[in-house]
Design a protein around this motif. Structure first.
Motif, PDB file in Angstrom:
ATOM      1  N   GLN A   1       0.839  -1.200   0.000  1.00 23.82           N
ATOM      2  CA  GLN A   1       0.000   0.000   0.000  1.00 23.82           C
ATOM      3  C   GLN A   1       0.875   1.252   0.000  1.00 23.82           C
ATOM      4  OE1 GLN A   1      -3.370   0.025  -0.248  1.00 23.82           O
ATOM      5  NE2 GLN A   1      -3.383   2.248  -0.326  1.00 23.82           N
ATOM      6  N   GLN A   2       1.940   1.224   0.810  1.00 19.72           N
ATOM      7  CA  GLN A   2       2.813   2.401   0.857  1.00 19.72           C
ATOM      8  C   GLN A   2       3.499   2.630  -0.489  1.00 19.72           C
ATOM      9  OE1 GLN A   2       6.438   2.543   3.456  1.00 19.72           O
ATOM     10  NE2 GLN A   2       5.488   4.397   4.244  1.00 19.72           N
ATOM     11  N   ALA A   3       3.891   1.554  -1.154  1.00 24.29           N
ATOM     12  CA  ALA A   3       4.531   1.699  -2.465  1.00 24.29           C
ATOM     13  C   ALA A   3       3.554   2.304  -3.471  1.00 24.29           C
ATOM     14  CB  ALA A   3       5.040   0.349  -2.952  1.00 24.29           C
ATOM     15  N   LEU A   4       2.276   1.983  -3.360  1.00 27.60           N
ATOM     16  CA  LEU A   4       1.266   2.556  -4.250  1.00 27.60           C
ATOM     17  C   LEU A   4       1.144   4.059  -4.018  1.00 27.60           C
ATOM     18  CD1 LEU A   4      -1.421  -0.257  -3.915  1.00 27.60           C
ATOM     19  CD2 LEU A   4      -0.090   0.282  -5.966  1.00 27.60           C
ATOM     20  N   GLU A   5       1.050   4.440  -2.751  1.00 24.64           N
ATOM     21  CA  GLU A   5       0.914   5.861  -2.424  1.00 24.64           C
ATOM     22  C   GLU A   5       2.151   6.626  -2.911  1.00 24.64           C
ATOM     23  OE1 GLU A   5       0.307   9.573  -0.198  1.00 24.64           O
ATOM     24  OE2 GLU A   5       2.088   8.316  -0.176  1.00 24.64           O
ATOM     25  N   PHE A   6       3.323   6.057  -2.652  1.00 24.18           N
ATOM     26  CA  PHE A   6       4.567   6.714  -3.095  1.00 24.18           C
ATOM     27  C   PHE A   6       4.609   6.847  -4.619  1.00 24.18           C
ATOM     28  CE2 PHE A   6       7.412   5.290   0.739  1.00 24.18           C
ATOM     29  CZ  PHE A   6       6.675   6.097   1.573  1.00 24.18           C
ATOM     30  N   SER A   7       4.077   5.857  -5.324  1.00 27.00           N
ATOM     31  CA  SER A   7       4.103   5.904  -6.788  1.00 27.00           C
ATOM     32  C   SER A   7       3.309   7.097  -7.312  1.00 27.00           C
ATOM     33  CB  SER A   7       3.540   4.597  -7.371  1.00 27.00           C
ATOM     34  OG  SER A   7       4.316   3.495  -6.936  1.00 27.00           O
ATOM     35  N   ALA A   8       2.159   7.327  -6.707  1.00 23.77           N
ATOM     36  CA  ALA A   8       1.361   8.482  -7.121  1.00 23.77           C
ATOM     37  C   ALA A   8       2.099   9.777  -6.790  1.00 23.77           C
ATOM     38  CB  ALA A   8       0.000   8.449  -6.438  1.00 23.77           C
ATOM     39  N   LYS A   9       2.685   9.826  -5.602  1.00 21.12           N
ATOM     40  CA  LYS A   9       3.413  11.028  -5.189  1.00 21.12           C
ATOM     41  C   LYS A   9       4.592  11.303  -6.125  1.00 21.12           C
ATOM     42  CE  LYS A   9       4.933  13.260  -0.937  1.00 21.12           C
ATOM     43  NZ  LYS A   9       5.092  13.148   0.523  1.00 21.12           N
ATOM     44  N   LEU A  10       5.219  10.225  -6.556  1.00 23.72           N
ATOM     45  CA  LEU A  10       6.409  10.331  -7.410  1.00 23.72           C
ATOM     46  C   LEU A  10       6.072  10.811  -8.823  1.00 23.72           C
ATOM     47  CD1 LEU A  10       9.393   9.826  -8.038  1.00 23.72           C
ATOM     48  CD2 LEU A  10       8.892   7.382  -8.216  1.00 23.72           C
ATOM     49  N   PHE A  11       4.928  10.386  -9.356  1.00 21.03           N
ATOM     50  CA  PHE A  11       4.662  10.619 -10.779  1.00 21.03           C
ATOM     51  C   PHE A  11       3.548  11.614 -11.093  1.00 21.03           C
ATOM     52  CE2 PHE A  11       6.605   6.289 -10.921  1.00 21.03           C
ATOM     53  CZ  PHE A  11       7.680   6.603 -11.728  1.00 21.03           C
ATOM     54  N   ILE A  12       2.572  11.761 -10.223  1.00 18.68           N
ATOM     55  CA  ILE A  12       1.325  12.416 -10.637  1.00 18.68           C
ATOM     56  C   ILE A  12       1.251  13.899 -10.278  1.00 18.68           C
ATOM     57  CG2 ILE A  12      -1.207  12.347 -10.396  1.00 18.68           C
ATOM     58  CD1 ILE A  12      -0.003   9.968 -11.911  1.00 18.68           C
ATOM     59  N   ASN A  13       1.092  14.731 -11.286  1.00 19.42           N
ATOM     60  CA  ASN A  13       0.595  16.085 -11.088  1.00 19.42           C
ATOM     61  C   ASN A  13      -0.914  16.050 -11.320  1.00 19.42           C
ATOM     62  OD1 ASN A  13       3.196  17.267 -10.777  1.00 19.42           O
ATOM     63  ND2 ASN A  13       3.422  17.277 -13.018  1.00 19.42           N
ATOM     64  N   GLU A  14      -1.609  17.018 -10.745  1.00 18.09           N
ATOM     65  CA  GLU A  14      -3.061  17.073 -10.922  1.00 18.09           C
ATOM     66  C   GLU A  14      -3.419  16.976 -12.409  1.00 18.09           C
ATOM     67  OE1 GLU A  14      -4.936  20.225  -8.740  1.00 18.09           O
ATOM     68  OE2 GLU A  14      -6.845  19.965  -9.782  1.00 18.09           O
TER      69      GLU A  14
ATOM     70  N   MET B   1      17.245   6.673 -20.282  1.00 19.77           N
ATOM     71  CA  MET B   1      15.888   6.631 -19.728  1.00 19.77           C
ATOM     72  C   MET B   1      15.372   8.050 -19.480  1.00 19.77           C
ATOM     73  SD  MET B   1      14.556   4.099 -16.733  1.00 19.77           S
ATOM     74  CE  MET B   1      15.284   5.031 -15.409  1.00 19.77           C
ATOM     75  N   ASN B   2      14.164   8.292 -19.915  1.00 13.65           N
ATOM     76  CA  ASN B   2      13.604   9.628 -19.793  1.00 13.65           C
ATOM     77  C   ASN B   2      12.216   9.505 -19.163  1.00 13.65           C
ATOM     78  OD1 ASN B   2      12.731  12.253 -20.123  1.00 13.65           O
ATOM     79  ND2 ASN B   2      12.104  11.898 -22.261  1.00 13.65           N
ATOM     80  N   ILE B   3      12.184   9.616 -17.831  1.00 17.81           N
ATOM     81  CA  ILE B   3      10.921   9.415 -17.125  1.00 17.81           C
ATOM     82  C   ILE B   3      10.477  10.741 -16.522  1.00 17.81           C
ATOM     83  CG2 ILE B   3       9.969   8.400 -15.011  1.00 17.81           C
ATOM     84  CD1 ILE B   3      11.047   5.797 -15.744  1.00 17.81           C
ATOM     85  N   LYS B   4       9.188  11.023 -16.685  1.00 17.30           N
ATOM     86  CA  LYS B   4       8.680  12.291 -16.171  1.00 17.30           C
ATOM     87  C   LYS B   4       8.143  12.109 -14.747  1.00 17.30           C
ATOM     88  CE  LYS B   4       6.901  12.564 -20.201  1.00 17.30           C
ATOM     89  NZ  LYS B   4       5.766  12.422 -21.049  1.00 17.30           N
ATOM     90  N   PHE B   5       8.831  12.688 -13.786  1.00 14.93           N
ATOM     91  CA  PHE B   5       8.357  12.642 -12.407  1.00 14.93           C
ATOM     92  C   PHE B   5       7.382  13.792 -12.171  1.00 14.93           C
ATOM     93  CE2 PHE B   5      12.639  10.662 -12.281  1.00 14.93           C
ATOM     94  CZ  PHE B   5      12.247   9.390 -11.889  1.00 14.93           C
ATOM     95  N   SER B   6       6.748  13.791 -11.026  1.00  6.73           N
ATOM     96  CA  SER B   6       5.832  14.882 -10.700  1.00  6.73           C
ATOM     97  C   SER B   6       6.632  16.143 -10.365  1.00  6.73           C
ATOM     98  CB  SER B   6       4.959  14.496  -9.507  1.00  6.73           C
ATOM     99  OG  SER B   6       5.774  14.279  -8.364  1.00  6.73           O
TER     100      SER B   6
END
Lengths: 394, 394
Positions: A102-115, B1-6
């Motif tokens: 679950q923590q890895a999922l939350e971190f993944s969103a934090k790492l990649f997602i802008n609104e 590797m070219n990954i777009k982070f938040s």
């Protein structure tokens, strides 16, 4: 009191499953709702020995702060025992310990997602992931599934349409909630697609080792040549969820970012639990333990499926899962599983309505059943009760 | 590797302290850098007994998933033993277990901060909090301190100026990094200000029980009449940090929001560690254990302060902390503690440069020293070495 919360709190709702868990703690309820392992299988005696030894012999280190990345011998044992056998070549820099998947999922969103960024995921998908991701206000694009998992043509269509896709989220083995498994060809293609579109593929594998029928399929990560696949693993379904030990495995540049996020989030996972897990994995054979779990769950799956065949109206469709914890039930269009749940609870039987597994809503005519947490006679009894409730609608 | 982070990843940096911890694990280094408790004081024998008993007698529950809010007997024991004695009347609905205070800090930012919202904090403040908050892109407004803590007139001025203030963050007891303590009058006023301006006050209290000289001051939360004070507590400094057990205490409507965030973040903290902690607190007297810690740390504080008086250039100012883990050193304007650290490391002695404790930068002429983690003779030796390095600049 008038307190201004952040806008994202409008997206965060209490998980239906967790709320249900509270309800279903009443002992007279037969609950197929949670995703809990069978506690009678926990290796309690061995765990007591290992915990004693770890505290006695390594107390000063085991009770102290430790590094964010995780306890090295635990990371090594995961690499050796859990990753190498599924075709993943990793070294220490490719893995970080998390407090459950679950923590890895939350971190993944934090790492990649802008609104507004796009997440591509199976339709339906794991509701805990959906909830964790929602706090970062993504746009979910749901990719339809058939019996072989996510449909790759639909995925490619979505990737072409949504240039701001930040990652593809998939549970390839005995998916939560559908129980379906992705074919080897699609796994291979998915790893290629990640590299082609330069979009990370997050492979969530909590159930991949709980195989009842057939062979283990290679992981998506095993086909990853360019580092675009991130694999999430956990001991929660094969060992003890109470220890909250999972891991994220990926390219070292990505893992470094997860480490920075974890520093801010909680510094590190429990040193004691990590050292207990590492000592257990060295002292005992987890594969033998998993074999015992499989034996029990396979029987429970069989009893659930056979009971459904016996007691459910014939028109109702469901997955005959080849592993994992769940089967997925499709009712006829127009029925609302959430309404039916209310009636089921009166008959003292519980499940999770399917709508929460679809990030964009709809699909009220589905529900998820778990068979790992109830003894055999209760499964039969519970499905019989549920069959009676369902029969009113057919 | 070219990954777009938040975008937020631009704000998140590896913590200097955590990176330093790696360096300073070399045994020949005398490190005043971390904030680690003295591991020789961990109650190892009793912990072994308690852990064995918990696994033996409660294994099925202790190794299983549990509720997000935390293990009820642990929450009850915290209310009874840690909150009631500091004037806080709480019931179960007012408290949630977190994985250390660090997690409560991260959740607080997630709960309150939209990009650009204002956080008011002491200048300087805890760098782990600053890093956790930064991921949510707030504007930090630093409130100057004097020897009595945050200056309340400056705080009110800032509140009037910044209408989008989402919370006030303070460490009133033996502050990290300065070692300073807020007076009773200011605590009372701060609780009132929270209600007046309808802005939550986050009271971070990891060191409040480690008192060397004088009496315990009442908590800010004890003056809270309208529910605007949120208190963060932890067992990390008074028991065992490796278990990662902290708590957040506040109005029930606020705690409900923290629970939703925790569901998405990691479902729950370790069931095993929570049950071990609860059993320990019932079986043994934590206050007696804290008294032992205080005895040892007070001696170390005395030796550090006396050594600084003996070996540091006379112009250098520092806090004579009345409790906690740290003293704070002010060099003359123009000196850069980060540069001096490089020289100090050559002499095998480490500290944390002060600049990272100021969210908006500047203030390079400060550094923080920790005295809890080194034995007495090493403190004397380390300060003597550091004195030699500093003497070159005076």
């Amino acid at each position: 009191m008038n307190i201004k919360f952040s806008d994202r709190m409008g997206e965060i709702k209490a998980s239906e499953i967790r709320e249900l868990l509270k309800l279903t703690q009443q002992p007279e309820i037969i609950s197929f709702a949670g995703g809990l392992p069978a506690p009678e299988l926990f290796p309690i005696e061995n765990m007591e020995k290992v915990a004693s030894k770890v505290i006695r012999e390594q107390g000063r280190e085991a009770l102290q702060y430790s590094t964010t990345e995780g306890f090295n011998p635990l990371r090594e044992v995961i690499i050796e025992q859990r990753l190498k056998p599924v075709g993943i070549n990793a070294s220490l820099e490719n893995i970080m310990i998390t407090s459950g998947s679950q923590q890895a999922l939350e971190f993944s969103a934090k790492l990649f997602i802008n609104e507004g960024d796009v997440i591509l995921c199976e339709s339906p998908s794991y509701l805990g992931a959906i909830n964790a991701f929602k706090a970062y206000k993504p746009t979910f694009v749901e990719i339809p599934m058939d019996d072989d998992g996510m449909i790759i043509e639909e995925l490619e269509k979505a990737l072409k349409e949504h240039k701001n896709t930040k990652f593809i989220y998939t549970i390839p083995d005995f998916q939560n909630p559908t129980g379906k498994t992705m074919t080897i060809e699609r796994r291979k293609r998915l790893a290629e697609i990640g590299a082609e579109y330069q979009v990370p593929v997050i492979e969530d594998s909590p159930y991949g080792e709980l195989i009842f029928d057939g062979e283990k399929y290679p992981t998506i990560k095993s086909f990853d040549k360019e580092g675009f696949v991130i694999q999430l693993g956990t001991y929660s379904k094969t060992f003890c969820p109470g220890l909250r030990i999972g891991w994220v495995c990926g390219h070292k540049d990505i893992i470094q970012k997860y480490v920075m996020i974890k520093q801010g989030a909680d510094l590190q996972s429990s040193t004691l639990d990590q050292r207990i897990a590492a000592a257990y994995m060295k002292e005992y054979n987890l594969d033998e333990h998993i074999a015992k779990i499989i034996e029990v769950y396979k029987k429970r799956r069989d009893i659930m499926i056979n009971s459904m065949k016996a007691y459910f109206p014939k028109e109702i469709k469901f997955t005959n899962s080849k592993g994992g914890l769940f089967t997925w039930v499709e009712l006829k269009e127009g029925l609302d599983a959430a309404e039916i749940l209310k009636e089921a609870l009166e008959e003292k039987v519980a499940f999770v309505p399917g709508a929460s597994f679809f990030p964009n809503g709809g699909h009220k005519n589905y529900f998820r059943l778990n068979y790992s947490n109830m003894p055999e006679e209760k499964i039969k009894e519970g499905i019989e009760r549920l069959g009676k409730v369902l029969s009113k609608y057919y």
